[in-house]
Design an enzyme around this catalytic site. Structure first.
Site, PDB file in Angstrom:
ATOM      1  N   SER A   1       0.866  -1.184   0.000  1.00 63.82           N
ATOM      2  CA  SER A   1       0.000   0.000   0.000  1.00 63.82           C
ATOM      3  C   SER A   1       0.898   1.228   0.000  1.00 63.82           C
ATOM      4  O   SER A   1       2.078   1.148   0.308  1.00 63.82           O
ATOM      5  CB  SER A   1      -0.875   0.030   1.260  1.00 63.82           C
ATOM      6  OG  SER A   1      -0.144   0.506   2.374  1.00 63.82           O
ATOM      7  N   ASP A   2       0.325   2.384  -0.333  1.00 60.14           N
ATOM      8  CA  ASP A   2       1.067   3.610  -0.042  1.00 60.14           C
ATOM      9  C   ASP A   2       0.751   3.990   1.404  1.00 60.14           C
ATOM     10  O   ASP A   2      -0.133   3.415   2.049  1.00 60.14           O
ATOM     11  CB  ASP A   2       0.707   4.732  -1.026  1.00 60.14           C
ATOM     12  CG  ASP A   2       1.807   5.799  -1.085  1.00 60.14           C
ATOM     13  OD1 ASP A   2       2.652   5.839  -0.167  1.00 60.14           O
ATOM     14  OD2 ASP A   2       1.813   6.606  -2.032  1.00 60.14           O
ATOM     15  N   TRP A   3       1.466   4.959   1.899  1.00 62.19           N
ATOM     16  CA  TRP A   3       1.399   5.386   3.304  1.00 62.19           C
ATOM     17  C   TRP A   3      -0.060   5.658   3.701  1.00 62.19           C
ATOM     18  O   TRP A   3      -0.685   6.588   3.199  1.00 62.19           O
ATOM     19  CB  TRP A   3       2.258   6.646   3.456  1.00 62.19           C
ATOM     20  CG  TRP A   3       2.338   7.224   4.810  1.00 62.19           C
ATOM     21  CD1 TRP A   3       1.433   8.076   5.387  1.00 62.19           C
ATOM     22  CD2 TRP A   3       3.379   7.023   5.771  1.00 62.19           C
ATOM     23  NE1 TRP A   3       1.852   8.408   6.640  1.00 62.19           N
ATOM     24  CE2 TRP A   3       3.052   7.798   6.908  1.00 62.19           C
ATOM     25  CE3 TRP A   3       4.557   6.285   5.781  1.00 62.19           C
ATOM     26  CZ2 TRP A   3       3.860   7.836   8.038  1.00 62.19           C
ATOM     27  CZ3 TRP A   3       5.361   6.339   6.913  1.00 62.19           C
ATOM     28  CH2 TRP A   3       5.008   7.096   8.020  1.00 62.19           C
TER      29      TRP A   3
END
Ligand code: NOJ
Length: 769
Positions: free
Chosen positions: A291-293
């Site tokens: 995932s991104d942050w």
């Protein structure tokens, strides 16, 4: 089955079983062996431990060095964490790894990840600038050096390359990619993946897992506003936005990162069509998706998950394996499985992919991956890497204007005025994404010019601040004018500070920030009136609209943010020790109102004609850009002739069939120099609208004065393919136009025809949803 029994069956080293000593042994881990290791270790883990493998915890830093959040080390010891991001250093990572492999229940090693974007400690040109080299080999070398440094500091995984196509320079993250073009983007994507990962397999101590990000459409954020929603038509998605990702996948990229912004209603973190149907089923990607942050938690504000549990469910079933930083999987995933809402198999396959990545790196044989403090001291900021940064820096500089041969400047000048707020700004020389970087490593333009002119008086004045309009700018400008009048020559260094083109750094204008234009106008006019040369060096991470400078500065040089050797690379160019040959990887608009402006646009039914009012243009600004994609000048000149396809008519039987194209290029000036020979193609009439021209080949060649070279390109049938009316990827019969030259405005033209039936290069993808 016990851990010991399983590991022995697999032939794992004693280390993986908890023995304390490091063994820097390299055993090749084949994909088949990695699968076996992953399966066997998976079989040992409880549901909570499997979820633990999916958790990525952020590290930090304070005066004492690397830190982890409270409870982090306990979570390692109990097997509730699979990876860390932003936690680096040989000693620190070894210590944490030891806790994992000696104290956690099943001795599963950790992964350490970091945003190694354009260097670790030795900072190279930021990616957009590096793409201006039009030399993927440069990007590959820089990425390799970055991997050598980062891996020496305990890092296994970089969140790079960013391969987002960016057509809107207001978006601050254009700095992190290769610009607007899918072909150039694909070549740089492959090169960077190869560079980060190396070619000796992941067990090599200097290999990093690379990440193709942000999958997909982040660059299409509306208004250029970061994190914003985007709209991309299905055909544009496949023809423009996906090709660099597909190229990265074909180059063997180990991981993908989901993007933040919702495209056509679905954020990638919840997009099963994208992460599974396309990535896994059509492209057969076998690696990890991260995932991104906080991208999973953000499914709630996106409005497609009501609770954290909903968010976890949507992400894991879409195909997000690793949860970066927000611990939504940690709090909710096991309960969802126990309640029967998420199949156990979804968690198993995600955890298995994490274990497989660890196995491929050889971490079950040597969890320390050859990391030692000694290696870290030797490899980080190695002198050879600095030399590389200078070479890449000067290869990335784009000469935009050079009136009356203002450049190169003579080294015989006795006094040089260096003016502008960025001329002595170390941080801005480095550019954004400076995690392990140190400002003190950077050579500014002022320092570079001083080093190049040891006998001259080099005086410096900032003149005005870079980013604010201070009411008291007048005196600063007056002093700058006086300095320029008194010197033999002037170099102005203007642009954006490094934080202005970055994540969360969108701008609504493309002007020089603050009062820099007023400073430039006063200084350039004064120098001109005094008959003295004045060159302007731009530093920025996005195209800036500088029409006044384009018309009035003696010379205009685009230097991006070149990294630790910024100032030396710029000095090499300004004094002619290096003949610049960088080319723009993004179109430069005249005014922000022209955005989005990109060279490979559709023709429309009414292409712009100056004399015809009812054609596609503006009332208040020309329709053309300030500088086109692919543009850049040299201290010499080049001429093109004899653009020839190898056949006037070609019949393609398969995607890999080819047509040759050759063109002659001559260095017609008095200096040796590089030319970036570019080949563009247009499908003259097709069943769907095709771009006015598309880059299909480029080659950076070095030519002596008077030298002529025949440059040959090979067009594969699939290079001419596009997603047709029924979304099959096809080459349609008909005529095509070729152009070759030094920019996307190249005028030398030739034609060829494709005969026969429509060639289907690939079946239609699963319908976009
Ligand atoms: C957010 C950014 O979008 C992404 O590119 C980066 O890798 C992560 N933060 C981790 O720092």
């Amino acid at each position: 089955m016990t851990a010991r029994a399983t590991a022995l069956t697999l032939g794992l080293s004693a280390l993986a079983l908890g023995a304390p000593a490091a063994r820097a042994q390299e055993r090749p881990v084949t994909p088949a062996r990695a699968d076996r290791i992953a399966d066997s270790v998976l079989a040992l883990l409880s549901l909570d431990e499997k979820v633990g493998q999916l958790i990525q915890m952020p590290g930090g830093r304070d005066q004492t060095g690397p830190t982890v959040p409270a409870g982090g080390e306990d979570a390692v010891r109990t097997g509730r964490i699979g990876s860390f991001l932003s936690f680096w250093g040989a000693d620190a990572t070894r210590r944490m790894q030891r806790a994992a492999v000696e104290q956690s229940p099943h001795h599963v090693p950790l992964l350490f990840a970091l945003d190694v974007i354009h260097g670790f400690r030795t900072i190279f040109p930021e990616p957009l600038g590096e793409a201006a080299s039009f030399d993927p080999a440069t990007a590959e070398r820089d990425a390799r050096a970055a991997a050598v440094e980062a891996s020496a500091a305990g890092i296994h995984w970089t969140f790079a390359p960013m391969v987002d196509i960016a057509r809107d320079p207001r978006w601050g993250r254009v700095v992190e990619g290769a610009g607007e073009d899918p072909y150039l983007g694909a070549r740089f994507a492959e090169a960077r993946v190869r560079g980060f990962q190396g070619d000796s397999g992941f067990t090599a101590p200097t290999a990093l897992l690379a990440t193709a990000k942000h999958f997909v459409g982040y660059g299409a954020s509306e208004g250029g506003r970061d994190y914003n929603t985007g709209e991309i038509g299905e055909r544009t998605l496949w023809d423009v936005y996906l090709p660099p990702f597909e190229a990265a996948e074909r180059a063997g990229v180990a991981t993908f990162m989901a993007g933040f912004s919702a495209v056509d209603g679905t954020p990638p973190h919840a997009n099963r069509w994208l992460l599974t149907d396309v990535l896994r089923d059509r492209w057969h990607f076998g690696g990890l998706v991260v995932s991104d942050w906080e991208g999973i938690r953000e499914l709630m504000p996106h409005g497609i998950a009501a609770t954290r549990a909903d968010a976890a469910l949507r992400a894991v079933t879409a195909g997000v394996d690793v949860d970066m930083s927000d611990n939504v999987y940690g709090t909710d995933l096991a309960a969802l499985v126990r309640a029967g809402r998420v199949p156990q198999a979804a968690v198993d396959s995600a955890a298995r992919r994490v274990l497989r990545a660890k196995a491929l790196l050889g971490l079950f044989d040597d969890p320390y991956h050859g990391v030692t403090a000694e290696r870290e001291r030797r490899d980080v900021l190695a002198p050879a890497h600095r030399a590389l940064a200078r070479a890449s820096g000067r290869a990335s500089v784009v000469l935009l204007e050079n009136r009356d041969n203002t450049l190169p400047l003579s080294k015989a000048v006795r006094s040089l005025a260096v003016i502008g707020p960025l001329a002595d700004d170390r941080r801005s020389s480095l550019g954004n994404w400076l995690l392990a970087a140190e400002d003190r490593d950077a050579v500014t333009v002022l320092a570079g010019l001083r080093a190049a002119l040891p006998g001259a008086r080099v005086s410096y004045l900032a003149g005005v601040p870079a980013d604010t309009v201070d009411a008291r700018v007048g005196p600063g400008i007056d002093s700058a004018v006086a300095l320029a009048r008194a010197a033999d020559a002037t170099v102005l260094v203007l642009g954006e500070r490094e934080y202005m083109s970055a994540e969360a750094s969108s701008r609504s204008t493309l002007d020089l920030p603050g009062a820099q234009l007023a400073l430039a106008q006063a200084v350039v006019r004064a120098a001109r009136a005094a008959g003295k040369p004045a060159a302007v060096v731009l530093m920025n991470g996005r195209p800036l609209s500088t029409p006044w400078l384009a018309d009035s500065a003696g010379a205009l040089v685009e230097s991006w943010f070149l990294g630790v050797e910024h100032g030396n690379a710029v000095a090499d160019v300004l004094f002619g020790d290096y003949n610049p040959a960088g080319r723009l990887p993004m179109t430069v608009p005249r005014a922000v109102g022209q955005v989005p402006l990109y060279y490979n646009h559709a023709n429309t039914g009414r292409p712009a004609v100056a004399a015809d009012h009812f054609t596609s243009k503006y009332l208040d600004v020309p329709w053309t850009p300030l500088y086109p994609f692919g543009y850049g000048r040299s201290y010499t000149t080049f001429a093109y002739r004899a653009l020839r396809p190898s056949a006037d008519t070609v019949r393609f039987g398969s995607a890999r069939d080819t047509l040759g194209v050759s063109v002659e290029v001559t260095n017609t000036g008095a200096r040796a120099g590089d030319e970036v020979v570019q080949l563009y193609v247009r499908d003259d009439a097709a069943r769907v609208v095709r771009p006015v021209r598309e880059l299909k080949g480029f080659r950076r060649v070095s030519l002596r004065p008077g030298e002529t070279r025949t440059v040959r390109f090979t067009l594969r049938a699939e290079d001419l393919a596009f997603y047709g009316l029924d979304m099959r990827r096809v080459v349609e019969p008909g005529t095509f136009t070729l152009w070759a030259g030094g920019s996307s405005a190249a005028a030398l033209e030739a034609k060829f025809a494709v005969a026969g039936d429509t060639l289907v290069v690939a079946p239609a993808p699963p319908p976009y949803r």
